[in-house]
Design an enzyme around this catalytic site. Structure first.
Site, PDB file in Angstrom:
ATOM      1  N   THR A 135       8.243  11.400  52.655  1.00  0.00           N
ATOM      2  CA  THR A 135       6.991  11.020  53.316  1.00  0.00           C
ATOM      3  C   THR A 135       6.938   9.511  53.499  1.00  0.00           C
ATOM      4  O   THR A 135       7.597   8.754  52.781  1.00  0.00           O
ATOM      5  CB  THR A 135       5.766  11.422  52.478  1.00  0.00           C
ATOM      6  OG1 THR A 135       5.796  10.687  51.237  1.00  0.00           O
ATOM      7  CG2 THR A 135       5.753  12.894  52.181  1.00  0.00           C
ATOM      8  N   GLY A 136       6.124   9.082  54.424  1.00  0.00           N
ATOM      9  CA  GLY A 136       5.735   7.680  54.569  1.00  0.00           C
ATOM     10  C   GLY A 136       6.869   6.681  54.551  1.00  0.00           C
ATOM     11  O   GLY A 136       7.875   6.801  55.246  1.00  0.00           O
ATOM     12  N   LYS A 143      -0.770  13.394  50.683  1.00  0.00           N
ATOM     13  CA  LYS A 143       0.456  13.605  51.451  1.00  0.00           C
ATOM     14  C   LYS A 143       1.215  14.832  50.956  1.00  0.00           C
ATOM     15  O   LYS A 143       1.598  15.703  51.732  1.00  0.00           O
ATOM     16  CB  LYS A 143       1.367  12.368  51.343  1.00  0.00           C
ATOM     17  CG  LYS A 143       0.839  11.136  52.051  1.00  0.00           C
ATOM     18  CD  LYS A 143       1.755   9.940  51.869  1.00  0.00           C
ATOM     19  CE  LYS A 143       1.665   9.382  50.462  1.00  0.00           C
ATOM     20  NZ  LYS A 143       2.319   8.064  50.331  1.00  0.00           N
ATOM     21  N   LYS A 178       7.602  20.467  34.216  1.00  0.00           N
ATOM     22  CA  LYS A 178       7.248  21.777  33.673  1.00  0.00           C
ATOM     23  C   LYS A 178       8.303  22.813  34.035  1.00  0.00           C
ATOM     24  O   LYS A 178       8.650  23.677  33.213  1.00  0.00           O
ATOM     25  CB  LYS A 178       5.881  22.208  34.214  1.00  0.00           C
ATOM     26  CG  LYS A 178       5.479  23.627  33.785  1.00  0.00           C
ATOM     27  CD  LYS A 178       4.091  24.002  34.292  1.00  0.00           C
ATOM     28  CE  LYS A 178       3.728  25.426  33.866  1.00  0.00           C
ATOM     29  NZ  LYS A 178       2.351  25.781  34.248  1.00  0.00           N
ATOM     30  N   TYR A 221      17.481  -2.197  10.464  1.00  0.00           N
ATOM     31  CA  TYR A 221      16.823  -1.324   9.491  1.00  0.00           C
ATOM     32  C   TYR A 221      15.391  -1.800   9.328  1.00  0.00           C
ATOM     33  O   TYR A 221      14.971  -2.752   9.996  1.00  0.00           O
ATOM     34  CB  TYR A 221      17.562  -1.302   8.146  1.00  0.00           C
ATOM     35  CG  TYR A 221      17.897  -2.664   7.561  1.00  0.00           C
ATOM     36  CD1 TYR A 221      16.949  -3.424   6.886  1.00  0.00           C
ATOM     37  CD2 TYR A 221      19.190  -3.178   7.672  1.00  0.00           C
ATOM     38  CE1 TYR A 221      17.257  -4.645   6.341  1.00  0.00           C
ATOM     39  CE2 TYR A 221      19.515  -4.411   7.125  1.00  0.00           C
ATOM     40  CZ  TYR A 221      18.542  -5.140   6.470  1.00  0.00           C
ATOM     41  OH  TYR A 221      18.859  -6.370   5.936  1.00  0.00           O
ATOM     42  N   HIS A 237       7.620 -14.394   3.522  1.00  0.00           N
ATOM     43  CA  HIS A 237       6.889 -13.164   3.215  1.00  0.00           C
ATOM     44  C   HIS A 237       5.459 -13.205   3.751  1.00  0.00           C
ATOM     45  O   HIS A 237       4.498 -12.879   3.066  1.00  0.00           O
ATOM     46  CB  HIS A 237       6.904 -12.883   1.715  1.00  0.00           C
ATOM     47  CG  HIS A 237       8.284 -12.721   1.157  1.00  0.00           C
ATOM     48  ND1 HIS A 237       9.136 -11.718   1.568  1.00  0.00           N
ATOM     49  CD2 HIS A 237       8.978 -13.448   0.253  1.00  0.00           C
ATOM     50  CE1 HIS A 237      10.288 -11.822   0.927  1.00  0.00           C
ATOM     51  NE2 HIS A 237      10.229 -12.868   0.133  1.00  0.00           N
ATOM     52  N   GLY A 286      15.593 -19.702   3.602  1.00  0.00           N
ATOM     53  CA  GLY A 286      15.543 -18.416   4.288  1.00  0.00           C
ATOM     54  C   GLY A 286      14.234 -18.131   4.978  1.00  0.00           C
ATOM     55  O   GLY A 286      13.971 -16.984   5.345  1.00  0.00           O
TER      56      GLY A 286
END
Length: 508
Positions: free
Chosen positions: A37-38, A69, A140, A214, A270, A299
Protein backbone atom coordinates in the site's frame (compact mmCIF):
# COMPACT_ATOMS: atom_id res chain seq x y z
CA UNK A 1 0.93 -29.95 9.80
CA UNK A 2 4.22 -29.40 7.97
CA UNK A 3 7.05 -27.99 10.04
CA UNK A 4 8.30 -25.88 7.14
CA UNK A 5 6.36 -23.40 5.05
CA UNK A 6 7.32 -21.92 1.71
CA UNK A 7 6.61 -18.23 1.30
CA UNK A 8 4.51 -17.72 -1.82
CA UNK A 9 2.89 -14.39 -0.97
CA UNK A 10 3.78 -11.40 1.16
CA UNK A 11 2.17 -8.22 2.47
CA UNK A 12 4.67 -5.40 2.99
CA UNK A 13 3.66 -2.14 4.69
CA UNK A 14 6.47 -0.20 6.38
CA UNK A 15 7.21 3.32 7.58
CA UNK A 16 11.00 3.18 7.14
CA UNK A 17 12.23 1.75 3.84
CA UNK A 18 15.89 1.45 4.91
CA UNK A 19 17.18 -2.08 4.37
CA UNK A 20 14.00 -3.25 2.65
CA UNK A 21 15.34 -3.36 -0.92
CA UNK A 22 17.39 -6.61 -0.62
CA UNK A 23 14.39 -8.43 0.87
CA UNK A 24 12.02 -7.25 -1.86
CA UNK A 25 14.49 -8.30 -4.55
CA UNK A 26 14.97 -11.70 -2.94
CA UNK A 27 11.22 -12.25 -2.67
CA UNK A 28 10.86 -11.32 -6.33
CA UNK A 29 13.65 -13.76 -7.19
CA UNK A 30 11.69 -16.47 -5.34
CA UNK A 31 8.55 -15.61 -7.36
CA UNK A 32 6.69 -14.43 -4.27
CA UNK A 33 3.54 -12.40 -4.97
CA UNK A 34 3.93 -9.06 -3.16
CA UNK A 35 1.00 -6.98 -1.90
CA UNK A 36 1.48 -3.46 -0.60
CA UNK A 37 0.00 0.00 0.00
CA UNK A 38 0.88 3.67 -0.25
CA UNK A 39 4.50 4.67 0.03
CA UNK A 40 5.73 1.10 0.31
CA UNK A 41 3.89 0.16 -2.88
CA UNK A 42 5.55 3.05 -4.71
CA UNK A 43 8.96 2.09 -3.29
CA UNK A 44 8.59 -1.46 -4.65
CA UNK A 45 7.35 -0.24 -8.05
CA UNK A 46 10.33 2.12 -8.29
CA UNK A 47 12.58 -0.93 -7.95
CA UNK A 48 10.97 -2.27 -11.11
CA UNK A 49 9.27 -5.11 -9.25
CA UNK A 50 5.65 -6.12 -9.67
CA UNK A 51 3.43 -5.35 -6.71
CA UNK A 52 -0.30 -5.87 -6.20
CA UNK A 53 -2.06 -2.90 -4.56
CA UNK A 54 -4.08 -3.94 -1.51
CA UNK A 55 -6.98 -1.96 -2.99
CA UNK A 56 -7.15 -4.52 -5.82
CA UNK A 57 -7.75 -7.23 -3.21
CA UNK A 58 -10.23 -5.37 -1.03
CA UNK A 59 -11.97 -3.40 -3.81
CA UNK A 60 -11.79 -0.53 -1.37
CA UNK A 61 -9.49 2.51 -1.59
CA UNK A 62 -7.26 3.87 1.14
CA UNK A 63 -9.51 6.30 3.02
CA UNK A 64 -9.44 8.98 5.73
CA UNK A 65 -6.06 10.30 4.71
CA UNK A 66 -4.49 6.86 4.87
CA UNK A 67 -5.81 6.02 8.34
CA UNK A 68 -7.63 3.00 6.91
CA UNK A 69 -5.78 0.92 4.32
CA UNK A 70 -5.30 -2.68 5.40
CA UNK A 71 -8.16 -3.03 7.88
CA UNK A 72 -10.30 -5.38 5.80
CA UNK A 73 -11.52 -9.03 6.09
CA UNK A 74 -9.73 -10.00 2.89
CA UNK A 75 -6.40 -8.85 4.34
CA UNK A 76 -6.83 -10.28 7.81
CA UNK A 77 -8.47 -13.42 6.46
CA UNK A 78 -5.39 -13.97 4.33
CA UNK A 79 -3.21 -13.70 7.44
CA UNK A 80 -5.33 -15.47 10.07
CA UNK A 81 -6.63 -18.48 8.13
CA UNK A 82 -5.53 -21.90 9.32
CA UNK A 83 -4.21 -23.63 6.23
CA UNK A 84 -5.09 -27.15 7.44
CA UNK A 85 -8.54 -26.23 8.74
CA UNK A 86 -11.26 -27.38 6.30
CA UNK A 87 -13.69 -24.64 7.22
CA UNK A 88 -11.05 -21.93 6.81
CA UNK A 89 -9.95 -23.33 3.45
CA UNK A 90 -13.57 -23.37 2.21
CA UNK A 91 -14.22 -19.78 3.31
CA UNK A 92 -11.00 -18.60 1.69
CA UNK A 93 -12.28 -20.01 -1.61
CA UNK A 94 -15.83 -18.75 -1.11
CA UNK A 95 -14.78 -15.16 -0.47
CA UNK A 96 -11.81 -15.17 -2.85
CA UNK A 97 -9.30 -14.31 -0.11
CA UNK A 98 -5.62 -14.51 -1.11
CA UNK A 99 -3.24 -16.42 1.16
CA UNK A 100 -0.63 -14.24 2.90
CA UNK A 101 2.38 -16.26 4.08
CA UNK A 102 4.57 -13.32 5.10
CA UNK A 103 3.84 -9.94 6.68
CA UNK A 104 6.53 -7.26 6.94
CA UNK A 105 5.59 -4.22 9.02
CA UNK A 106 7.57 -1.32 10.48
CA UNK A 107 5.41 0.76 12.79
CA UNK A 108 5.00 4.52 12.80
CA UNK A 109 7.72 5.98 15.09
CA UNK A 110 5.53 6.96 18.03
CA UNK A 111 8.29 7.19 20.68
CA UNK A 112 10.62 9.21 18.47
CA UNK A 113 7.80 11.60 17.64
CA UNK A 114 7.07 12.16 21.34
CA UNK A 115 10.77 12.63 22.09
CA UNK A 116 11.07 15.20 19.29
CA UNK A 117 8.70 17.56 21.08
CA UNK A 118 6.14 17.37 18.28
CA UNK A 119 2.62 18.70 18.67
CA UNK A 120 -0.09 16.51 20.15
CA UNK A 121 -1.76 16.19 16.74
CA UNK A 122 1.47 14.95 15.13
CA UNK A 123 1.92 12.48 17.98
CA UNK A 124 -1.62 11.15 17.64
CA UNK A 125 -1.12 10.60 13.90
CA UNK A 126 1.90 8.43 14.71
CA UNK A 127 -0.24 5.92 16.62
CA UNK A 128 -0.22 2.97 14.23
CA UNK A 129 -3.54 1.11 13.97
CA UNK A 130 -3.31 -1.04 10.86
CA UNK A 131 0.33 -1.94 11.42
CA UNK A 132 -0.11 -3.07 15.00
CA UNK A 133 -3.14 -5.13 13.98
CA UNK A 134 -1.20 -6.81 11.18
CA UNK A 135 1.61 -7.66 13.58
CA UNK A 136 -0.68 -9.23 16.15
CA UNK A 137 -2.65 -11.18 13.55
CA UNK A 138 0.42 -12.62 11.85
CA UNK A 139 2.09 -13.42 15.17
CA UNK A 140 -1.03 -15.21 16.41
CA UNK A 141 -1.03 -17.38 13.29
CA UNK A 142 2.71 -18.15 13.43
CA UNK A 143 2.04 -21.79 12.54
CA UNK A 144 1.28 -20.67 8.99
CA UNK A 145 2.50 -17.08 8.72
CA UNK A 146 5.85 -15.31 9.16
CA UNK A 147 5.84 -11.87 10.81
CA UNK A 148 8.80 -9.51 10.41
CA UNK A 149 7.87 -6.67 12.74
CA UNK A 150 10.88 -4.37 12.73
CA UNK A 151 13.60 -3.20 10.38
CA UNK A 152 16.13 -4.53 12.91
CA UNK A 153 15.05 -8.03 11.85
CA UNK A 154 15.62 -7.54 8.12
CA UNK A 155 19.16 -8.90 7.92
CA UNK A 156 18.31 -12.01 9.93
CA UNK A 157 15.18 -12.71 7.90
CA UNK A 158 16.98 -12.20 4.58
CA UNK A 159 19.62 -14.70 5.69
CA UNK A 160 16.93 -17.30 6.45
CA UNK A 161 15.06 -17.06 3.17
CA UNK A 162 18.29 -16.86 1.18
CA UNK A 163 19.71 -19.97 2.82
CA UNK A 164 16.47 -21.98 2.73
CA UNK A 165 15.12 -20.89 -0.64
CA UNK A 166 12.11 -19.09 0.86
CA UNK A 167 11.24 -21.71 3.48
CA UNK A 168 10.85 -21.09 7.20
CA UNK A 169 10.62 -23.57 10.07
CA UNK A 170 8.02 -23.57 12.83
CA UNK A 171 10.71 -22.63 15.38
CA UNK A 172 11.76 -19.65 13.26
CA UNK A 173 8.17 -18.46 12.86
CA UNK A 174 7.54 -18.81 16.59
CA UNK A 175 10.70 -16.84 17.35
CA UNK A 176 9.53 -14.03 15.08
CA UNK A 177 6.08 -14.17 16.71
CA UNK A 178 7.66 -13.66 20.13
CA UNK A 179 9.59 -10.66 18.81
CA UNK A 180 6.38 -9.30 17.32
CA UNK A 181 4.45 -9.47 20.59
CA UNK A 182 7.38 -7.83 22.35
CA UNK A 183 7.25 -4.96 19.86
CA UNK A 184 3.46 -4.61 20.04
CA UNK A 185 3.37 -4.65 23.86
CA UNK A 186 6.22 -2.12 24.04
CA UNK A 187 4.41 0.10 21.54
CA UNK A 188 1.16 0.00 23.51
CA UNK A 189 2.99 0.68 26.78
CA UNK A 190 4.59 3.80 25.29
CA UNK A 191 1.23 5.06 24.09
CA UNK A 192 -0.45 4.40 27.43
CA UNK A 193 2.30 6.18 29.36
CA UNK A 194 1.96 9.17 27.03
CA UNK A 195 -1.78 9.42 27.65
CA UNK A 196 -1.94 8.42 31.31
CA UNK A 197 -2.33 11.27 33.77
CA UNK A 198 -4.63 9.89 36.45
CA UNK A 199 -4.23 6.15 36.86
CA UNK A 200 -1.66 4.91 39.36
CA UNK A 201 -0.37 2.11 37.16
CA UNK A 202 3.14 0.78 36.73
CA UNK A 203 3.81 -0.04 33.08
CA UNK A 204 7.38 -0.21 31.85
CA UNK A 205 8.96 -1.67 28.75
CA UNK A 206 12.57 -1.47 27.63
CA UNK A 207 13.70 -3.13 24.42
CA UNK A 208 17.33 -2.06 24.64
CA UNK A 209 19.20 -4.59 26.77
CA UNK A 210 22.75 -5.61 27.53
CA UNK A 211 23.98 -8.86 29.04
CA UNK A 212 26.55 -8.13 31.73
CA UNK A 213 29.45 -10.37 32.69
CA UNK A 214 27.52 -11.20 35.88
CA UNK A 215 25.45 -9.54 38.59
CA UNK A 216 26.68 -8.32 41.96
CA UNK A 217 28.60 -11.59 42.29
CA UNK A 218 30.01 -14.04 39.71
CA UNK A 219 27.37 -16.68 40.46
CA UNK A 220 24.54 -14.25 39.56
CA UNK A 221 23.39 -13.44 36.03
CA UNK A 222 23.10 -9.73 35.29
CA UNK A 223 21.45 -7.55 32.65
CA UNK A 224 21.04 -3.85 31.99
CA UNK A 225 17.87 -2.60 30.31
CA UNK A 226 18.36 0.90 29.01
CA UNK A 227 20.31 3.04 26.57
CA UNK A 228 23.72 3.93 27.99
CA UNK A 229 24.67 5.63 24.71
CA UNK A 230 22.01 8.25 25.38
CA UNK A 231 23.79 9.26 28.60
CA UNK A 232 27.47 8.60 27.91
CA UNK A 233 30.04 8.54 25.16
CA UNK A 234 32.40 5.72 26.10
CA UNK A 235 35.93 6.64 25.06
CA UNK A 236 37.98 3.80 26.50
CA UNK A 237 38.10 0.73 28.69
CA UNK A 238 36.34 -2.52 29.43
CA UNK A 239 32.61 -3.13 29.58
CA UNK A 240 30.80 -1.74 32.60
CA UNK A 241 29.79 -4.35 35.15
CA UNK A 242 26.63 -4.57 37.24
CA UNK A 243 28.40 -3.02 40.25
CA UNK A 244 30.06 -0.38 38.04
CA UNK A 245 26.63 0.68 36.82
CA UNK A 246 25.29 1.04 40.35
CA UNK A 247 28.27 3.20 41.30
CA UNK A 248 28.05 5.23 38.10
CA UNK A 249 24.36 5.86 38.77
CA UNK A 250 25.15 7.05 42.30
CA UNK A 251 27.99 9.23 41.02
CA UNK A 252 25.90 10.91 38.33
CA UNK A 253 23.01 11.64 40.67
CA UNK A 254 25.34 13.06 43.32
CA UNK A 255 27.28 15.26 40.91
CA UNK A 256 24.05 16.61 39.41
CA UNK A 257 23.65 18.48 42.71
CA UNK A 258 26.78 20.49 41.81
CA UNK A 259 26.12 21.14 38.13
CA UNK A 260 27.33 24.58 37.07
CA UNK A 261 29.19 25.20 40.33
CA UNK A 262 32.94 25.65 40.96
CA UNK A 263 35.22 22.70 40.05
CA UNK A 264 33.97 19.71 42.04
CA UNK A 265 35.33 16.19 42.23
CA UNK A 266 33.88 13.05 43.83
CA UNK A 267 35.19 9.54 44.44
CA UNK A 268 32.58 6.87 45.13
CA UNK A 269 32.78 3.37 46.47
CA UNK A 270 29.80 1.05 46.97
CA UNK A 271 27.39 3.86 45.98
CA UNK A 272 28.69 6.28 48.64
CA UNK A 273 31.08 9.22 48.35
CA UNK A 274 34.36 8.44 50.11
CA UNK A 275 36.01 11.59 48.80
CA UNK A 276 34.51 14.92 47.77
CA UNK A 277 35.80 18.46 47.39
CA UNK A 278 35.01 21.74 45.66
CA UNK A 279 37.90 24.05 44.81
CA UNK A 280 39.05 26.77 42.41
CA UNK A 281 40.68 24.22 40.09
CA UNK A 282 39.78 20.66 39.14
CA UNK A 283 43.31 19.56 40.02
CA UNK A 284 42.97 20.78 43.60
CA UNK A 285 39.44 19.44 43.87
CA UNK A 286 40.73 15.98 42.98
CA UNK A 287 43.70 16.21 45.38
CA UNK A 288 41.43 17.16 48.27
CA UNK A 289 38.74 14.63 47.36
CA UNK A 290 41.36 11.87 47.41
CA UNK A 291 42.60 13.06 50.78
CA UNK A 292 39.17 12.30 52.24
CA UNK A 293 39.87 8.56 52.07
CA UNK A 294 42.81 7.45 49.88
CA UNK A 295 42.30 3.85 51.03
CA UNK A 296 38.67 3.49 49.93
CA UNK A 297 39.42 5.36 46.68
CA UNK A 298 41.24 2.27 45.37
CA UNK A 299 39.02 0.74 42.67
CA UNK A 300 36.48 3.53 42.92
CA UNK A 301 34.38 5.51 40.47
CA UNK A 302 35.56 9.09 39.87
CA UNK A 303 33.42 11.94 38.59
CA UNK A 304 34.00 15.63 37.86
CA UNK A 305 31.51 18.40 37.16
CA UNK A 306 33.74 20.03 34.55
CA UNK A 307 36.65 19.41 32.19
CA UNK A 308 39.46 17.16 33.38
CA UNK A 309 42.79 18.72 32.43
CA UNK A 310 46.30 17.28 32.13
CA UNK A 311 47.37 18.07 35.70
CA UNK A 312 44.27 16.35 37.11
CA UNK A 313 44.70 13.36 34.80
CA UNK A 314 48.30 12.92 35.91
CA UNK A 315 47.16 12.61 39.53
CA UNK A 316 44.26 10.30 38.66
CA UNK A 317 46.62 8.06 36.69
CA UNK A 318 48.52 7.26 39.91
CA UNK A 319 45.37 5.65 41.33
CA UNK A 320 43.78 2.37 40.35
CA UNK A 321 40.19 3.30 39.57
CA UNK A 322 37.44 1.55 37.64
CA UNK A 323 35.66 4.46 35.97
CA UNK A 324 36.29 8.16 35.27
CA UNK A 325 33.35 10.40 34.30
CA UNK A 326 33.41 14.03 33.17
CA UNK A 327 31.52 16.28 30.75
CA UNK A 328 34.77 16.70 28.76
CA UNK A 329 38.51 16.04 28.76
CA UNK A 330 41.48 17.92 27.36
CA UNK A 331 43.22 15.87 24.67
CA UNK A 332 46.46 15.50 26.64
CA UNK A 333 44.47 14.45 29.73
CA UNK A 334 42.67 11.81 27.72
CA UNK A 335 45.91 10.30 26.44
CA UNK A 336 47.17 9.96 30.01
CA UNK A 337 43.98 8.34 31.28
CA UNK A 338 43.98 5.87 28.39
CA UNK A 339 47.28 4.58 29.72
CA UNK A 340 45.41 1.95 31.75
CA UNK A 341 43.85 -0.60 29.37
CA UNK A 342 40.76 -1.46 31.43
CA UNK A 343 40.01 1.97 32.86
CA UNK A 344 36.55 3.06 31.68
CA UNK A 345 36.47 6.67 30.49
CA UNK A 346 33.05 8.24 29.98
CA UNK A 347 31.84 11.60 28.73
CA UNK A 348 28.58 12.42 30.49
CA UNK A 349 25.98 14.05 28.26
CA UNK A 350 23.63 16.70 29.57
CA UNK A 351 20.41 14.70 29.47
CA UNK A 352 17.49 14.39 31.85
CA UNK A 353 17.35 11.33 34.09
CA UNK A 354 14.16 9.42 35.03
CA UNK A 355 11.82 11.16 37.45
CA UNK A 356 10.98 7.94 39.29
CA UNK A 357 12.99 5.23 41.00
CA UNK A 358 12.00 1.57 40.69
CA UNK A 359 13.16 -1.48 42.64
CA UNK A 360 11.85 -4.96 43.25
CA UNK A 361 10.33 -5.83 46.62
CA UNK A 362 8.82 -9.19 47.61
CA UNK A 363 6.61 -10.25 44.69
CA UNK A 364 6.23 -6.76 43.25
CA UNK A 365 7.97 -3.46 42.69
CA UNK A 366 8.32 -0.24 44.64
CA UNK A 367 7.98 2.96 42.61
CA UNK A 368 8.53 6.43 43.97
CA UNK A 369 9.22 9.96 42.83
CA UNK A 370 12.90 10.74 42.70
CA UNK A 371 14.19 12.83 45.60
CA UNK A 372 14.59 16.06 43.64
CA UNK A 373 14.54 18.27 46.71
CA UNK A 374 17.88 19.97 47.32
CA UNK A 375 18.23 21.89 50.56
CA UNK A 376 18.89 25.58 49.92
CA UNK A 377 19.42 28.63 52.11
CA UNK A 378 15.77 29.69 51.89
CA UNK A 379 14.66 26.36 53.39
CA UNK A 380 16.57 26.80 56.61
CA UNK A 381 15.09 27.71 59.96
CA UNK A 382 17.49 28.70 62.73
CA UNK A 383 16.72 26.49 65.69
CA UNK A 384 19.36 27.82 68.09
CA UNK A 385 20.38 31.16 69.56
CA UNK A 386 23.79 30.85 67.94
CA UNK A 387 23.60 31.31 64.17
CA UNK A 388 26.01 29.73 61.68
CA UNK A 389 28.46 32.07 59.97
CA UNK A 390 28.22 32.63 56.22
CA UNK A 391 31.12 30.22 55.67
CA UNK A 392 29.49 27.61 57.91
CA UNK A 393 26.21 27.95 56.01
CA UNK A 394 28.04 27.18 52.76
CA UNK A 395 29.59 24.10 54.33
CA UNK A 396 26.27 23.01 55.84
CA UNK A 397 24.50 23.07 52.47
CA UNK A 398 27.51 21.38 50.84
CA UNK A 399 27.37 18.60 53.44
CA UNK A 400 23.61 18.30 53.10
CA UNK A 401 23.88 17.59 49.36
CA UNK A 402 26.36 14.79 49.99
CA UNK A 403 24.28 13.44 52.87
CA UNK A 404 21.23 13.18 50.61
CA UNK A 405 23.13 10.76 48.35
CA UNK A 406 24.67 8.62 51.11
CA UNK A 407 23.12 5.41 52.44
CA UNK A 408 21.03 5.79 55.62
CA UNK A 409 21.52 6.09 58.47
CA UNK A 410 24.22 8.58 57.64
CA UNK A 411 26.18 11.45 59.09
CA UNK A 412 28.41 13.62 56.90
CA UNK A 413 31.23 15.78 58.28
CA UNK A 414 32.62 18.57 56.10
CA UNK A 415 34.93 21.54 56.35
CA UNK A 416 35.92 24.16 53.78
CA UNK A 417 33.82 22.36 51.13
CA UNK A 418 35.67 19.13 51.62
CA UNK A 419 34.23 15.83 52.81
CA UNK A 420 36.08 14.94 56.00
CA UNK A 421 34.24 11.67 56.58
CA UNK A 422 30.84 10.05 56.61
CA UNK A 423 29.16 7.29 58.55
CA UNK A 424 27.17 5.22 56.07
CA UNK A 425 24.41 2.65 56.28
CA UNK A 426 24.41 2.32 60.05
CA UNK A 427 21.49 1.03 62.10
CA UNK A 428 21.98 3.84 64.60
CA UNK A 429 22.63 7.53 63.97
CA UNK A 430 25.02 7.56 66.93
CA UNK A 431 27.00 4.73 65.34
CA UNK A 432 27.06 6.64 62.04
CA UNK A 433 28.46 9.71 63.80
CA UNK A 434 31.07 7.76 65.73
CA UNK A 435 32.14 5.99 62.52
CA UNK A 436 32.53 9.34 60.76
CA UNK A 437 34.54 10.91 63.59
CA UNK A 438 36.85 7.90 63.86
CA UNK A 439 37.41 7.86 60.12
CA UNK A 440 38.16 11.60 60.00
CA UNK A 441 40.73 11.20 62.77
CA UNK A 442 42.35 8.27 60.96
CA UNK A 443 43.00 10.54 57.97
CA UNK A 444 44.26 13.41 60.16
CA UNK A 445 41.35 15.81 59.74
CA UNK A 446 41.01 18.55 62.33
CA UNK A 447 37.26 18.64 63.00
CA UNK A 448 37.41 21.95 64.87
CA UNK A 449 35.13 24.29 62.99
CA UNK A 450 33.70 21.52 60.81
CA UNK A 451 29.99 20.98 60.20
CA UNK A 452 27.71 17.96 60.53
CA UNK A 453 24.80 16.93 58.30
CA UNK A 454 22.24 14.26 59.17
CA UNK A 455 19.76 12.67 56.77
CA UNK A 456 17.05 12.52 59.48
CA UNK A 457 16.23 14.15 62.80
CA UNK A 458 17.90 13.52 66.15
CA UNK A 459 15.49 11.85 68.61
CA UNK A 460 17.92 12.51 71.47
CA UNK A 461 20.65 15.06 72.17
CA UNK A 462 23.41 12.42 72.15
CA UNK A 463 24.53 13.15 68.55
CA UNK A 464 24.94 16.89 69.05
CA UNK A 465 26.84 16.23 72.29
CA UNK A 466 29.23 13.78 70.61
CA UNK A 467 29.70 16.21 67.71
CA UNK A 468 30.37 19.12 70.08
CA UNK A 469 33.00 17.10 71.93
CA UNK A 470 34.70 16.39 68.59
CA UNK A 471 34.95 20.11 67.79
CA UNK A 472 31.93 20.37 65.47
CA UNK A 473 30.11 23.64 66.04
CA UNK A 474 27.44 23.75 63.35
CA UNK A 475 24.74 21.21 62.47
CA UNK A 476 22.16 20.78 59.72
CA UNK A 477 19.28 18.31 60.11
CA UNK A 478 15.61 18.00 59.07
CA UNK A 479 14.11 18.55 62.52
CA UNK A 480 10.68 17.20 63.34
CA UNK A 481 11.35 14.98 66.36
CA UNK A 482 8.99 15.33 69.31
CA UNK A 483 12.20 15.70 71.32
CA UNK A 484 13.85 18.35 69.12
CA UNK A 485 13.97 20.69 72.09
CA UNK A 486 16.45 18.43 73.91
CA UNK A 487 18.98 18.84 71.09
CA UNK A 488 18.21 22.55 70.81
CA UNK A 489 18.76 23.04 74.52
CA UNK A 490 22.12 21.28 74.43
CA UNK A 491 23.24 23.41 71.46
CA UNK A 492 22.16 26.63 73.17
CA UNK A 493 23.99 25.68 76.35
CA UNK A 494 27.19 24.80 74.48
CA UNK A 495 27.35 27.47 71.77
CA UNK A 496 26.56 25.08 68.88
CA UNK A 497 24.61 26.41 65.90
CA UNK A 498 21.87 24.22 64.45
CA UNK A 499 19.57 24.71 61.49
CA UNK A 500 16.54 22.70 60.35
CA UNK A 501 15.75 21.98 56.70
CA UNK A 502 12.29 20.48 57.18
CA UNK A 503 13.11 17.69 54.69
CA UNK A 504 14.27 14.18 55.48
CA UNK A 505 16.57 12.47 52.96
CA UNK A 506 16.54 8.76 53.75
CA UNK A 507 18.32 6.62 51.17
CA UNK A 508 17.87 2.91 51.77
Amino acid sequence: MSNTKTIKSALISVFHKDGLEPIVKKLNELNVTIYSTGGTEKFIKDLGINVVPVEDVTSYPSILGGRVKTLHPKVFGGILNRQEHEGDVAEMQEYNIPQLDLVIVDLYPFEKTVASGASEQDIIEKIDIGGISLIRAAAKNFKDTVIVSSMEQYDDFLSIIDKNNGETSISERKKYAAKAFNISSHYDTSIFNYFNEDEVVYKASENSSKTLRYGENPHQKGYFFGDLDAIFDKLHGKELSYNNLLDVDAAVNLMNEFKGEAPTFAILKHNNACGFAQRNTMHQAYIDALAGDPVSAFGGVLIANNTIDKATAEEIHKLFCEVVIAPSYNDDALEILKGKKNRVILIQKDVALPEQTVRTALNGVLVQDKDNKTDVLEDLTYATNNKPSEKELEDLLFASKICKHTKSNTIVLAKNKQLCASGTGQTSRVDALRQAIEKAKNFNFDLSGSVMASDAFFPFPDCVEIADNAGIKSVIQPGGSIKDQLSIDYCNENNVAMVFTGTRHFKH
